[in-house]
Motif scaffolding. Structure first.
Motif, short mmCIF file in Angstrom:
data_model
loop_
_atom_site.label_atom_id
_atom_site.label_comp_id
_atom_site.label_asym_id
_atom_site.label_seq_id
_atom_site.Cartn_x
_atom_site.Cartn_y
_atom_site.Cartn_z
N ASN A 13 0.82 -1.22 0.00
CA ASN A 13 0.00 0.00 0.00
C ASN A 13 0.85 1.27 0.00
OD1 ASN A 13 -2.61 -1.27 0.09
ND2 ASN A 13 -2.19 -1.80 2.24
N ARG A 16 3.37 3.75 -4.98
CA ARG A 16 2.58 4.64 -5.82
C ARG A 16 3.30 4.89 -7.14
NH1 ARG A 16 -0.29 3.93 -2.06
NH2 ARG A 16 -1.53 5.40 -0.80
N ALA A 192 0.72 1.51 -13.33
CA ALA A 192 -0.18 1.28 -12.19
C ALA A 192 -1.07 0.07 -12.44
CB ALA A 192 -1.02 2.53 -11.92
N GLY A 193 -1.58 -0.05 -13.67
CA GLY A 193 -2.40 -1.21 -14.00
C GLY A 193 -1.61 -2.51 -13.94
N LYS A 194 -0.38 -2.46 -14.42
CA LYS A 194 0.46 -3.66 -14.41
C LYS A 194 0.79 -4.08 -12.98
CE LYS A 194 4.69 -5.41 -16.59
NZ LYS A 194 5.87 -5.04 -17.42
N LEU A 195 1.02 -3.12 -12.11
CA LEU A 195 1.33 -3.44 -10.72
C LEU A 195 0.15 -4.12 -10.03
CD1 LEU A 195 3.21 -0.17 -9.73
CD2 LEU A 195 4.19 -2.48 -9.67
N ASN A 196 -1.07 -3.80 -10.45
CA ASN A 196 -2.26 -4.41 -9.85
C ASN A 196 -2.49 -5.83 -10.34
OD1 ASN A 196 -3.01 -2.18 -8.29
ND2 ASN A 196 -4.14 -1.24 -9.98
N GLN A 197 -1.84 -6.18 -11.46
CA GLN A 197 -2.11 -7.48 -12.07
C GLN A 197 -0.97 -8.48 -11.94
OE1 GLN A 197 -3.10 -6.55 -16.13
NE2 GLN A 197 -4.77 -5.16 -15.58
N THR A 198 0.24 -8.01 -11.73
CA THR A 198 1.40 -8.90 -11.74
C THR A 198 2.24 -8.70 -10.49
OG1 THR A 198 2.72 -7.26 -12.97
CG2 THR A 198 1.51 -8.87 -14.26
N PRO A 200 4.72 -7.33 -8.13
CA PRO A 200 5.32 -5.98 -8.09
C PRO A 200 6.84 -6.00 -8.23
CG PRO A 200 3.69 -6.22 -6.35
CD PRO A 200 3.88 -7.58 -6.96
N THR A 203 7.68 -6.44 -11.81
CA THR A 203 7.28 -5.24 -12.55
C THR A 203 8.28 -4.12 -12.34
OG1 THR A 203 4.95 -5.85 -12.35
CG2 THR A 203 5.44 -3.56 -12.89
#
Length: 362
Positions: A13, A16, A192-198, A200, A203
């Protein structure tokens, strides 16, 4: 050497992605200060430089240590709260505690952060102050003059930087940012989208060809001319895309502030060379026999048999030399009927100078 971000205990969390016009302005100033390291931007650099007035050029030259090799930390976001507005970011710089600002400025003026005295010592301890000024003087007279002004009147020095940034905005950067905001904004949204899916860690490692992910150790290492380990537990991490940074990547980890990874927004990382690849190309050309062969096929494509006759070497030896050059990416072999012709990869050879510089300075 490497900067290692150690993610054991890191709270996701606290991660960013943000756009920063102030960081992008700093990137433009960095390229203007060191154009030889950013040959891909040479035309745009010259266009900007032609439109600067003499007063702005003089101030740019005087302040350039702040964004040359060692970028001052206050040009990067000081919090993870989004402030995609130059005025707000400059207000953040103005609101920095004086000692934090002095430390950030002092390490940039000196050009490295190792063993930097505390700001209180720099401002109040005459011996520490004198040693710091002597170090800056040994690097250049310009660095000494900046250091002296910083320690004599840090608030005036801070105001000087803020006013210079505003002058740059009004002179050229407002129009530049209007063109770039969409590009870097898109890069930020995609990341940001990639971090939510793969994963971190993977990434973050994908942000640079110089980076490697070590999942077992929860670590990402960036190959840089620095040696640091940054424990990310209880730290904030801000990923900031940049167009003007070129192929380079910057990591800032000043205590008390978010760790910054300033990364290229558009560069195709798969097209960038790693150090071992450049070393392989230079090694392939280091042998006299391979260089002689290379010179022959630079004039015209030739078969292995033709090269063997011309060079007076066994065909097997020619084949070994060609294989080394081909594996280094310097030679291309094309089949025409039953014959295979070898030629140099002209585009790769032409890029060797720029590629070498980019590989060394990333």
């Amino acid at each position: 050497m490497a900067i290692a971000l150690q993610f054991a205990g890191f709270d996701i969390n606290n991660l960013r992605v943000s756009v920063s016009p102030l960081s992008e302005l700093m990137a433009v100033l960095h390229v203007l200060a060191e154009p030889d390291h950013h040959f891909e931007s040479s035309a745009k650099v010259q266009a900007i430089a032609r439109n600067l007035d003499d007063r702005l050029i003089a101030e740019f030259n005087a302040l350039s240590p702040l964004w040359a090799r060692f970028r001052a930390r206050f040009f990067f976001p000081v919090s993870t709260e989004p402030k995609q507005n130059l005025d707000l970011e400059l207000a953040g710089m103005a609101a920095l505690p004086l000692e934090a600002f002095v430390s950030m400025a002092a390490e940039a003026i000196r050009g490295f952060s190792k063993d930097l005295p505390a700001a209180q010592q720099l401002l109040r301890d005459e011996k520490v102050r004198r040693e710091f000024l002597d170090t800056c003087r040994s690097r250049s007279l310009g660095r000494f003059e900046l250091a002296e002004q910083l320690l004599n009147d840090p608030e005036q020095f801070r105001q000087r930087i803020i006013e210079f940034c505003l002058d740059c905005w009004n002179s050229f950067f407002k129009m530049e940012w209007e063109d770039l905001a969409l590009t870097v904004g898109r890069a930020a949204a995609q990341l940001a989208g990639k971090l939510n899916q793969t994963d971190p860690i993977a990434t973050i490692a994908s942000l640079s060809v110089t980076a490697k992910a070590f999942r077992g150790a929860s670590e990402v290492r960036f190959d840089k001319l620095q040696q640091r380990r940054v424990k990310m537990a209880e730290r904030e991490l801000l990923l900031v895309p940049s167009h003007w940074i070129g192929n380079h990547l910057t990591v800032k980890d000043n205590a008390g502030y978010p760790v910054i990874v300033h990364f290229p927004a558009q560069t195709r990382q798969e097209d960038l060379l790693q150090i071992h690849q450049m070393r392989g190309r230079l090694s392939a050309l280091s042998a006299d026999s391979r260089m002689e062969l290379f010179r022959h096929i630079s004039a015209e494509p030739m078969t292995t048999s033709e090269l063997a006759v011309r060079l007076g070497q066994p065909a097997a030896q020619i084949s070994r030399s060609l294989r080394v050059l081909r594996e280094a990416g310097l030679v291309v072999s094309d089949r025409h009927g039953k014959l295979v012709y070898h030629r140099i990869d002209t585009a790769t050879v032409l890029r060797m100078g720029p590629d070498l510089l980019a590989t060394l300075t990333r």
